[in-house]
Design a protein around this motif. Structure first.
Motif, PDB file in Angstrom:
ATOM      1  N   ALA A  55       1.038  -1.192   0.142  1.00  0.00           N
ATOM      2  CA  ALA A  55      -0.055  -0.098   0.088  1.00  0.00           C
ATOM      3  C   ALA A  55       0.769   1.171   0.120  1.00  0.00           C
ATOM      4  CB  ALA A  55      -0.956   0.037   1.280  1.00  0.00           C
ATOM      5  N   ALA A  56       0.422   2.259  -0.509  1.00  0.00           N
ATOM      6  CA  ALA A  56       1.151   3.421  -0.883  1.00  0.00           C
ATOM      7  C   ALA A  56       1.348   4.231   0.593  1.00  0.00           C
ATOM      8  CB  ALA A  56       0.438   4.489  -1.452  1.00  0.00           C
ATOM      9  N   ALA A  57       0.684   3.980   1.695  1.00  0.00           N
ATOM     10  CA  ALA A  57       0.697   4.728   2.695  1.00  0.00           C
ATOM     11  C   ALA A  57       1.792   3.675   3.724  1.00  0.00           C
ATOM     12  CB  ALA A  57      -0.605   4.730   3.667  1.00  0.00           C
ATOM     13  N   ARG A  58       2.081   2.773   3.370  1.00  0.00           N
ATOM     14  CA  ARG A  58       3.021   1.933   4.084  1.00  0.00           C
ATOM     15  C   ARG A  58       4.356   2.711   4.222  1.00  0.00           C
ATOM     16  NH1 ARG A  58       3.264  -2.847   7.006  1.00  0.00           N
ATOM     17  NH2 ARG A  58       5.265  -3.629   6.937  1.00  0.00           N
ATOM     18  N   HIS A  59       4.592   3.607   3.252  1.00  0.00           N
ATOM     19  CA  HIS A  59       5.956   4.342   3.449  1.00  0.00           C
ATOM     20  C   HIS A  59       5.653   5.921   3.040  1.00  0.00           C
ATOM     21  CE1 HIS A  59       7.541   0.285   1.931  1.00  0.00           C
ATOM     22  NE2 HIS A  59       8.152   0.568   2.736  1.00  0.00           N
ATOM     23  N   PRO A  60       5.070   6.702   4.515  1.00  0.00           N
ATOM     24  CA  PRO A  60       4.938   7.899   4.368  1.00  0.00           C
ATOM     25  C   PRO A  60       6.227   8.482   4.380  1.00  0.00           C
ATOM     26  CG  PRO A  60       4.156   6.879   6.275  1.00  0.00           C
ATOM     27  CD  PRO A  60       4.804   5.779   5.744  1.00  0.00           C
ATOM     28  N   THR A  61       6.410   9.971   3.553  1.00  0.00           N
ATOM     29  CA  THR A  61       7.450  10.637   4.012  1.00  0.00           C
ATOM     30  C   THR A  61       7.392  11.438   5.296  1.00  0.00           C
ATOM     31  OG1 THR A  61       7.905  10.960   1.687  1.00  0.00           O
ATOM     32  CG2 THR A  61       8.786  12.538   3.020  1.00  0.00           C
ATOM     33  N   PHE A  62       8.069  11.424   6.255  1.00  0.00           N
ATOM     34  CA  PHE A  62       8.196  11.927   7.665  1.00  0.00           C
ATOM     35  C   PHE A  62       9.105  13.076   7.758  1.00  0.00           C
ATOM     36  CE2 PHE A  62       9.469  11.789  12.243  1.00  0.00           C
ATOM     37  CZ  PHE A  62       8.051  11.544  12.802  1.00  0.00           C
ATOM     38  N   ALA A  63       8.615  14.210   7.760  1.00  0.00           N
ATOM     39  CA  ALA A  63       9.180  15.435   7.939  1.00  0.00           C
ATOM     40  C   ALA A  63       9.178  16.100   9.356  1.00  0.00           C
ATOM     41  CB  ALA A  63       8.755  16.538   6.751  1.00  0.00           C
ATOM     42  N   THR A  64      10.496  16.621   9.579  1.00  0.00           N
ATOM     43  CA  THR A  64      10.622  17.337  10.858  1.00  0.00           C
ATOM     44  C   THR A  64      11.323  18.676  10.834  1.00  0.00           C
ATOM     45  OG1 THR A  64      12.598  15.838  11.102  1.00  0.00           O
ATOM     46  CG2 THR A  64      10.703  15.334  12.214  1.00  0.00           C
ATOM     47  N   VAL A  65      11.721  19.269  11.614  1.00  0.00           N
ATOM     48  CA  VAL A  65      12.155  20.722  11.574  1.00  0.00           C
ATOM     49  C   VAL A  65      13.533  20.283  12.191  1.00  0.00           C
ATOM     50  CG1 VAL A  65      12.520  22.866  12.036  1.00  0.00           C
ATOM     51  CG2 VAL A  65      10.235  21.833  11.511  1.00  0.00           C
ATOM     52  N   SER A  66      14.881  20.380  11.574  1.00  0.00           N
ATOM     53  CA  SER A  66      15.855  20.215  12.520  1.00  0.00           C
ATOM     54  C   SER A  66      16.290  21.441  13.617  1.00  0.00           C
ATOM     55  CB  SER A  66      17.293  20.206  11.334  1.00  0.00           C
ATOM     56  OG  SER A  66      17.757  21.591  11.201  1.00  0.00           O
ATOM     57  N   PRO A  67      17.252  20.732  14.409  1.00  0.00           N
ATOM     58  CA  PRO A  67      17.448  21.967  15.441  1.00  0.00           C
ATOM     59  C   PRO A  67      18.057  23.374  14.759  1.00  0.00           C
ATOM     60  CG  PRO A  67      18.364  19.822  16.267  1.00  0.00           C
ATOM     61  CD  PRO A  67      17.784  19.598  14.738  1.00  0.00           C
ATOM     62  N   ALA A  68      18.541  23.333  13.691  1.00  0.00           N
ATOM     63  CA  ALA A  68      19.170  24.321  13.114  1.00  0.00           C
ATOM     64  C   ALA A  68      17.815  25.075  12.079  1.00  0.00           C
ATOM     65  CB  ALA A  68      20.368  24.271  12.035  1.00  0.00           C
ATOM     66  N   GLY A  69      16.660  24.680  12.135  1.00  0.00           N
ATOM     67  CA  GLY A  69      15.516  25.114  11.399  1.00  0.00           C
ATOM     68  C   GLY A  69      15.553  24.571   9.980  1.00  0.00           C
ATOM     69  N   TRP A  70      16.328  23.650   9.601  1.00  0.00           N
ATOM     70  CA  TRP A  70      16.141  23.104   8.140  1.00  0.00           C
ATOM     71  C   TRP A  70      15.033  22.129   8.254  1.00  0.00           C
ATOM     72  CZ3 TRP A  70      18.873  24.289   3.979  1.00  0.00           C
ATOM     73  CH2 TRP A  70      19.769  25.242   4.229  1.00  0.00           C
ATOM     74  N   PRO A  71      14.174  22.103   7.121  1.00  0.00           N
ATOM     75  CA  PRO A  71      13.336  20.837   6.898  1.00  0.00           C
ATOM     76  C   PRO A  71      14.058  19.612   6.544  1.00  0.00           C
ATOM     77  CG  PRO A  71      13.252  22.277   4.904  1.00  0.00           C
ATOM     78  CD  PRO A  71      14.218  22.856   6.183  1.00  0.00           C
ATOM     79  N   GLU A  72      13.612  18.474   7.287  1.00  0.00           N
ATOM     80  CA  GLU A  72      14.366  17.351   6.970  1.00  0.00           C
ATOM     81  C   GLU A  72      13.112  16.199   6.644  1.00  0.00           C
ATOM     82  OE1 GLU A  72      17.659  17.063  10.284  1.00  0.00           O
ATOM     83  OE2 GLU A  72      15.489  16.589  11.149  1.00  0.00           O
TER      84      GLU A  72
END
Ligand code: FMN
Length: 189
Positions: free
Chosen positions: A32-49
């Motif tokens: 299923a497509a939802a098996r592998h979501p992209t998981f995004a956080t904000v790094s301590p320096a403010g970068w999107p990851e």
């Protein structure tokens, strides 16, 4: 006459139900497509990851998701600084983009002992890489993967808002918020 392949997209409730159906399927079905979501956080320096993860839990009633990771990975450091993550899924067969804004609790140790007991042996090596994930190493394979229950981490993600796009003959977009009981609001796509 052609019938609408996605009649669920016509109502806010139908759209929301479809999103959860897809997320629950993602936990159970490796293809299923939802098996592998992209998981995004904000790094301590403010970068999107952003990185791919496996969706390990989806509870529609509580609007909670679960992801498993290594305690020493960069995403955990990011979540300690900013305990929020966005998850993204493109369900191509349903023409559905799912974007989820979540608040994340980092769980380890006794709190995840039961979950660890259910992790199959080969998967356990994903938790406990030495040196820690992201550490520079002299050659590509200069690392070990001892299964380490102390590194096993459950990221419990409480969905706060969902931004959903359905690409049909006419595109539809809706936002849903925990704060108003998921009533939903159509948006210009
Ligand atoms: C198909 C696939 C599934 C993955 N599943 C996970 C996962 O469930 N948990 C996880 O921590 N990393 C998973 N990874 C690895 C992450 O994408 C990432 O490389 C790793 O967690 C380090 O990320 P970080 O340094 O940003 O924390 C997966 C990678 C791929 C390609």
């Amino acid at each position: 006459m052609t019938t609408d392949p996605h009649p669920w997209a016509a109502t806010l409730e139908g759209l929301r139900e479809q999103v959860w159906l897809r997320l629950v399927r993602g936990v159970a079905d490796r293809r299923a497509a939802a098996r592998h979501p992209t998981f995004a956080t904000v790094s301590p320096a403010g970068w999107p990851e952003a990185r791919t993860v496996v969706l390990r839990g989806a509870d529609p009633a509580a609007a909670m998701l679960e992801v498993h990771t290594d305690l020493h990975s960069a995403k955990v450091a990011a979540l300690r600084a900013t305990p929020r993550a966005a998850l993204h899924v493109w369900e191509a067969s349903a023409h559905l983009q799912i974007r989820l804004m979540t608040e994340v609790t980092i769980l380890t140790g006794a709190a995840v002992a039961e979950a660890w007991a259910r992790v199959p042996d080969p998967s356990r090596q994903s938790y406990g890489t030495r040196p820690a994930p992201g550490t520079p190493i002299a050659a590509a394979l200069e690392y070990d993967k001892p299964a380490d229950p102390a590194s096993f981490t459950v990221l419990r993600c409480a969905v706060q808002a969902m931004d959903i796009v359905h690409l049909g003959p006419q595109h539809r977009r809706a936002r849903f918020d925990r704060a108003d009981g998921w009533a939903g609001q159509w948006l210009a796509p």
